[in-house]
Enzyme design. Structure first.
Site, PDB file in Angstrom:
ATOM      1  N   ASP A   1      -8.998 -59.853 -62.376  1.00  0.00           N
ATOM      2  CA  ASP A   1      -9.789 -59.085 -61.404  1.00  0.00           C
ATOM      3  C   ASP A   1     -11.205 -59.666 -61.323  1.00  0.00           C
ATOM      4  O   ASP A   1     -12.199 -58.934 -61.319  1.00  0.00           O
ATOM      5  CB  ASP A   1      -9.823 -57.590 -61.759  1.00  0.00           C
ATOM      6  CG  ASP A   1     -10.325 -56.739 -60.595  1.00  0.00           C
ATOM      7  OD1 ASP A   1     -10.612 -57.306 -59.521  1.00  0.00           O
ATOM      8  OD2 ASP A   1     -10.432 -55.504 -60.764  1.00  0.00           O
TER       9      ASP A   1
ATOM     10  N   ASP B   1      -6.413 -54.086 -52.166  1.00  0.00           N
ATOM     11  CA  ASP B   1      -7.159 -54.043 -53.430  1.00  0.00           C
ATOM     12  C   ASP B   1      -8.620 -53.633 -53.274  1.00  0.00           C
ATOM     13  O   ASP B   1      -9.325 -54.097 -52.391  1.00  0.00           O
ATOM     14  CB  ASP B   1      -7.117 -55.394 -54.126  1.00  0.00           C
ATOM     15  CG  ASP B   1      -7.899 -55.339 -55.437  1.00  0.00           C
ATOM     16  OD1 ASP B   1      -7.691 -54.379 -56.193  1.00  0.00           O
ATOM     17  OD2 ASP B   1      -8.725 -56.224 -55.669  1.00  0.00           O
TER      18      ASP B   1
ATOM     19  N   ARG C   1     -14.534 -64.165 -52.580  1.00  0.00           N
ATOM     20  CA  ARG C   1     -15.708 -63.723 -51.790  1.00  0.00           C
ATOM     21  C   ARG C   1     -15.969 -64.516 -50.518  1.00  0.00           C
ATOM     22  O   ARG C   1     -16.975 -64.291 -49.860  1.00  0.00           O
ATOM     23  CB  ARG C   1     -16.987 -63.747 -52.639  1.00  0.00           C
ATOM     24  CG  ARG C   1     -16.939 -62.866 -53.888  1.00  0.00           C
ATOM     25  CD  ARG C   1     -16.883 -61.402 -53.557  1.00  0.00           C
ATOM     26  NE  ARG C   1     -17.089 -60.576 -54.742  1.00  0.00           N
ATOM     27  CZ  ARG C   1     -16.376 -59.481 -54.995  1.00  0.00           C
ATOM     28  NH1 ARG C   1     -15.412 -59.080 -54.169  1.00  0.00           N
ATOM     29  NH2 ARG C   1     -16.628 -58.766 -56.062  1.00  0.00           N
TER      30      ARG C   1
ATOM     31  N   HIS D   1     -11.177 -62.462 -56.759  1.00  0.00           N
ATOM     32  CA  HIS D   1     -11.994 -62.287 -55.554  1.00  0.00           C
ATOM     33  C   HIS D   1     -12.853 -63.533 -55.378  1.00  0.00           C
ATOM     34  O   HIS D   1     -13.772 -63.762 -56.161  1.00  0.00           O
ATOM     35  CB  HIS D   1     -12.876 -61.041 -55.670  1.00  0.00           C
ATOM     36  CG  HIS D   1     -12.076 -59.776 -55.848  1.00  0.00           C
ATOM     37  ND1 HIS D   1     -11.595 -59.061 -54.774  1.00  0.00           N
ATOM     38  CD2 HIS D   1     -11.656 -59.130 -56.957  1.00  0.00           C
ATOM     39  CE1 HIS D   1     -10.914 -58.001 -55.228  1.00  0.00           C
ATOM     40  NE2 HIS D   1     -10.927 -58.028 -56.551  1.00  0.00           N
TER      41      HIS D   1
ATOM     42  N   HIS E   1      -3.641 -51.176 -55.744  1.00  0.00           N
ATOM     43  CA  HIS E   1      -4.773 -50.621 -56.517  1.00  0.00           C
ATOM     44  C   HIS E   1      -4.587 -49.105 -56.452  1.00  0.00           C
ATOM     45  O   HIS E   1      -4.762 -48.513 -55.397  1.00  0.00           O
ATOM     46  CB  HIS E   1      -6.075 -51.078 -55.840  1.00  0.00           C
ATOM     47  CG  HIS E   1      -7.322 -50.368 -56.291  1.00  0.00           C
ATOM     48  ND1 HIS E   1      -8.395 -51.024 -56.837  1.00  0.00           N
ATOM     49  CD2 HIS E   1      -7.685 -49.064 -56.240  1.00  0.00           C
ATOM     50  CE1 HIS E   1      -9.358 -50.167 -57.114  1.00  0.00           C
ATOM     51  NE2 HIS E   1      -8.958 -48.967 -56.765  1.00  0.00           N
TER      52      HIS E   1
ATOM     53  N   HIS F   1      -5.144 -62.121 -59.593  1.00  0.00           N
ATOM     54  CA  HIS F   1      -6.085 -61.102 -59.101  1.00  0.00           C
ATOM     55  C   HIS F   1      -7.513 -61.635 -59.147  1.00  0.00           C
ATOM     56  O   HIS F   1      -8.229 -61.475 -60.128  1.00  0.00           O
ATOM     57  CB  HIS F   1      -5.960 -59.823 -59.935  1.00  0.00           C
ATOM     58  CG  HIS F   1      -6.604 -58.648 -59.291  1.00  0.00           C
ATOM     59  ND1 HIS F   1      -6.142 -57.364 -59.433  1.00  0.00           N
ATOM     60  CD2 HIS F   1      -7.679 -58.552 -58.473  1.00  0.00           C
ATOM     61  CE1 HIS F   1      -6.896 -56.532 -58.739  1.00  0.00           C
ATOM     62  NE2 HIS F   1      -7.847 -57.229 -58.150  1.00  0.00           N
TER      63      HIS F   1
ATOM     64  N   HIS G   1     -20.523 -60.655 -58.640  1.00  0.00           N
ATOM     65  CA  HIS G   1     -21.640 -59.974 -57.979  1.00  0.00           C
ATOM     66  C   HIS G   1     -22.913 -60.681 -58.407  1.00  0.00           C
ATOM     67  O   HIS G   1     -23.036 -61.123 -59.554  1.00  0.00           O
ATOM     68  CB  HIS G   1     -21.716 -58.503 -58.399  1.00  0.00           C
ATOM     69  CG  HIS G   1     -20.589 -57.669 -57.882  1.00  0.00           C
ATOM     70  ND1 HIS G   1     -20.469 -57.338 -56.542  1.00  0.00           N
ATOM     71  CD2 HIS G   1     -19.523 -57.111 -58.503  1.00  0.00           C
ATOM     72  CE1 HIS G   1     -19.377 -56.602 -56.387  1.00  0.00           C
ATOM     73  NE2 HIS G   1     -18.774 -56.451 -57.553  1.00  0.00           N
TER      74      HIS G   1
ATOM     75  N   HIS H   1      -4.276 -53.913 -62.237  1.00  0.00           N
ATOM     76  CA  HIS H   1      -5.210 -53.485 -63.296  1.00  0.00           C
ATOM     77  C   HIS H   1      -4.956 -52.091 -63.901  1.00  0.00           C
ATOM     78  O   HIS H   1      -5.746 -51.176 -63.740  1.00  0.00           O
ATOM     79  CB  HIS H   1      -6.653 -53.587 -62.826  1.00  0.00           C
ATOM     80  CG  HIS H   1      -6.942 -53.072 -61.438  1.00  0.00           C
ATOM     81  ND1 HIS H   1      -6.498 -51.859 -60.983  1.00  0.00           N
ATOM     82  CD2 HIS H   1      -7.644 -53.636 -60.435  1.00  0.00           C
ATOM     83  CE1 HIS H   1      -6.923 -51.710 -59.740  1.00  0.00           C
ATOM     84  NE2 HIS H   1      -7.606 -52.748 -59.388  1.00  0.00           N
TER      85      HIS H   1
END
Lengths: 428, 315
Positions: free
Chosen positions: A306, A153, A65, A63, A180, A61, A310, A233
């Protein structure tokens, strides 16, 4: 030593839960595959005395981006972070921009991964077009393009009929669903767990029922269609209970938990630090304990981070306005070895299974094991080393972690993918 | 009493000790006398600059703070969300840093997001006064409520205080609960069960589902505004049902002690939370709350200004 194609890893405590192995033994590597040490050509040995050697860890899991939000992470930086965290493979979530809901997007991720990735990148396709929850993506085409699973997700299909059709259709392509689970209306405007701390802080809560209702829905559909749904999650004690009961009945549901839901609770939000804002939210101490129990009794077979990068700009705002999510690839192993293994809750073999054969089985991957002939994907750990997490040293492009400065015990010291060292803090 | 107040910010009553709360109340008593003089101005904040940063609209709190600042002889700048660069997408932190670059001493902030004042306090040298943040905290409102109770009843400890209405979305309720509990009052909350979180029992608050239980034996009844603008979902059937079941009217007044204080933070919905006759009646101290608000805000500004580090605080 990293460029040799044949060598023997010697002296390590080998822990391979897929075959019930936990003993000091040699592991041979030959042309990128696991080999019988006695049949390895050449004589180079790498001494790993005092270390633990496990099948390559999988974080299912993540990201990355890319495409769309490369200011916070790229396939390059995300996989560097994975390697440094001890992971030999990641599953890339499809909520990129544009979302990975078509073969072209998957082809792009695969091609970029060949060029830039330092660990294996398994793409995950979007369940619905644009992740809008309205029309099914070309799931068969996605499968042909190489996705290992499908997921919306970050979002959850609210329309049960569409979800039913996704489950039925996916079964015919033998493709697992990663869901999710969240009821949008019940969770709307929420920024943290609905409970004692949201009451004191006056912040809009996200009821655990928003997750549990959709898990119950998925369990019903998984039973009806007789197909696999993996719940992403998990955050609440009732969610654990729902999955425990469903698995007892033989329904094909599996579940994952994140390191932050294992290590933290909603109380951490009292200082309004947005690095504690994620979805699902950090819940109560009772929920945290129930998640650990779920790992222990086998209800939860996967730990996944997860990893949600950011930028500082995105996170350095009022709590209500900050995006959900924290990074996790470089903290997962230290945090979980501290909170689950050194705490005495899980044995070493139990914990390692959640990173290896656990995710491999959910995804149907031919990995997560040290069986001879398989790809030589290996994680080498120093499980007893004490250190402080230092986000300034992260390979990830982002720094949004609540664990910076935390005193932890255990970390990955080397990572091998297809027989090649992609991360190495060992001598030589 | 010298030196009890050492904080550069006033963020929430949760953060304060009983001694600190009492010190603000005592200081406010002195400032109340100033407002009763012929010349209502003192030079306590002369040479200091205060910015009123109202990211969420406000009438009475803003007016009260402004007047308090003027009476303390501070220089004042008013910024509201509509006219500021926040509207152009500037972040709160950037706006605040720009304000601070003008050598501003104090920032009074009203914001719709919980924790926004804490967020600034952690990152700025300027003193931060919370004028209400989301549903989280509204310390000066609770202080003026407690000041009014103490003035009328002579004490706080042992009093039965009932807060009625939308507790869930109320920063006034949260701040009152902390302040009153710290000073030893018995706090009861009541209203529609969807708007009265049970979790408050964990900090020693009594929760009532019906109005009568909350009214009987109460020394103080604080009625909260039913906030139409914050009702994002259906927490209760209708305003008329609310009035019937939870409104204070002639009928429910039967359960109220004759010497009980009736309070309301304003603005009142006449005929919703309480009948006009009660709002204007002998037990109501609603307008005195407004008067006392001025003294509390003068005290808060004065105390916080005295604790700014790295600045010349001399007159």
């Amino acid at each position: 030593m990293t460029e040799k194609s044949s060598y023997i890893l010697t002296g390590a405590r080998v822990v391979d839960p897929s075959r019930g192995i936990d003993e000091i033994m040699d592991i041979g590597i030959e042309n990128g595959k696991i080999a019988n040490p006695s049949e390895v050509k050449g004589s180079e040995k790498i001494d790993l005395s005092g270390l633990v050697l496990a099948p390559g860890f999988i974080d299912m899991h993540v990201h990355l981006r890319q495409p769309g939000n490369t200011a916070s992470e790229t396939i390059r930086t995300g996989t560097m972070a994975a390697a440094a965290g001890g992971f030999t493979a990641v599953v890339a979530m499809p909520n990129t921009n544009p979302p990975a809901d078509n073969a072209g997007s998957i082809e792009y991720i695969r091609r970029q991964s060949v060029l830039e990735a330092v660990v294996k990148v398994h793409p995950c396709g979007s369940m619905t077009k644009g992740q809008q929850g309205q029309e099914m993506s070309g799931i068969g085409t996605l499968k042909r393009a190489g996705v290992v699973a499908i997921s919306d997700d970050g979002k959850c299909i609210q329309n049960h009929e569409i979800m039913l059709h996704v489950v039925e259709y996916s079964k015919s392509f033998n493709i697992p669903i990663l869901d999710h689970c969240e009821d949008d209306i019940l969770a709307s405007h929420g920024v943290m767990h609905e409970g004692y701390w949201s009451t004191l802080l006056g912040m809009k809560g996200i009821s655990p029922a928003s997750e549990e209702l959709m898990i119950a829905r998925d369990i019903i559909l998984a039973r009806m269609v007789e197909w696999k749904i993996h719940i992403q999650h998990l955050s609440s004690r009732n969610s654990v209970e729902l999955i425990r009961n469903a698995r007892k009945e033989g329904i094909m549901v599996t579940a994952e938990v994140t390191p932050h839901h294992i290590a933290l609770t909603d109380e951490n939000i009292k200082h309004f630090d947005t690095n504690y804002k994620m979805n699902p939210p950090l819940r109560s101490e009772e929920d945290r304990k129930a998640l650990i129990k779920g790992l222990k009794d086998g209800t939860i077979t996967v730990i996944a981070s997860d990893h949600a990068p950011h930028t500082e700009t995105e996170k350095l705002v009022e709590f209500d306005y900050a995006p959900f999510g924290i990074i996790g690839l470089e903290t997962s192993v230290p945090v979980c070895f501290t909170e689950l293994y050194h705490s005495g809750d899980l044995s070493l073999s139990e914990l390692i299974s959640k990173y290896t054969i656990g995710p491999a089985r959910v995804l149907g991957l031919d990995s997560g094991t040290l069986e001879e002939g398989k790809d030589a994907d290996i994680t080498i750990l120093d499980i007893d080393i004490e250190h402080n997490i230092d986000a300034s040293n992260f390979y990830s492009k982002s720094r949004n972690t609540p664990f910076d400065g935390l005193k932890v015990k255990g970390k990955a010291v080397a990572t091998i993918v297809n027989g090649k060292f992609v991360f190495n803090t060992l001598m030589g | 009493m010298e030196g009890i107040w050492k904080k550069k910010d006033l963020l929430s009553l949760y953060d304060l000790s009983p001694e600190e709360i009492t010190y603000i109340l005592d200081t406010a008593e002195e400032f109340k006398k100033v407002s009763q003089r012929k010349v209502k101005k003192v030079p306590a904040l002369r040479g200091k600059t205060v910015v009123n940063l109202f990211v969420e609209p406000s009438t009475r709190t803003r007016m009260s703070f402004e007047l308090a600042e003027q009476r303390l002889s501070a220089d004042i700048i008013n910024i509201s969300a509509e006219t500021s660069s926040l509207k152009k997408g500037e972040t709160l932190l950037d706006t605040a840093k720009n304000i601070e670059a003008l050598q501003v001493d104090l920032i009074v902030i009203r914001h719709s997001a919980a924790g926004a004042p804490n967020f600034l306090a952690k990152r700025l040298k300027a003193g931060i006064l919370n004028a209400g943040d989301g549903s989280h905290s509204h310390p000066t409102q609770a202080l003026l409520d407690i000041f009014t109770i103490r003035e009328k009843k002579g004490k706080i400890k042992g009093l039965n205080v009932s807060i009625v209405g939308d507790i869930l979305h109320s920063r006034v309720a949260r701040s009152n609960i902390w302040g009153l509990l710290k000073l030893g009052a018995n706090v009861t909350i009541a209203g529609p069960s969807t708007l009265v979180p049970r979790e408050f029992t964990q900090i020693g608050v009594r929760v009532c589902d019906n109005l009568r239980d909350a009214l009987e034996g109460a020394d103080v009844i604080n009625l909260l505004r039913i906030q139409h603008e914050r009702q994002q979902a259906s927490y209760f059937p209708s305003i008329s049902e609310y009035t019937n079941i939870f409104g204070l009217n002639k009928e429910s007044m039967r359960y109220v002690k004759p010497d009980a204080l009736i309070m309301h933070p304003g603005p009142i919905n006449r005929g919703v939370e309480l009948d006009s006759s009660i709002a204007d009646g002998p037990q109501s101290v609603i307008l005195e709350q407004v008067t006392n608000g001025l003294a509390i805000r003068m005290a808060a500004l004065f105390l916080v200004a005295g604790c700014l580090k790295g600045r010349d605080t001399s007159q």
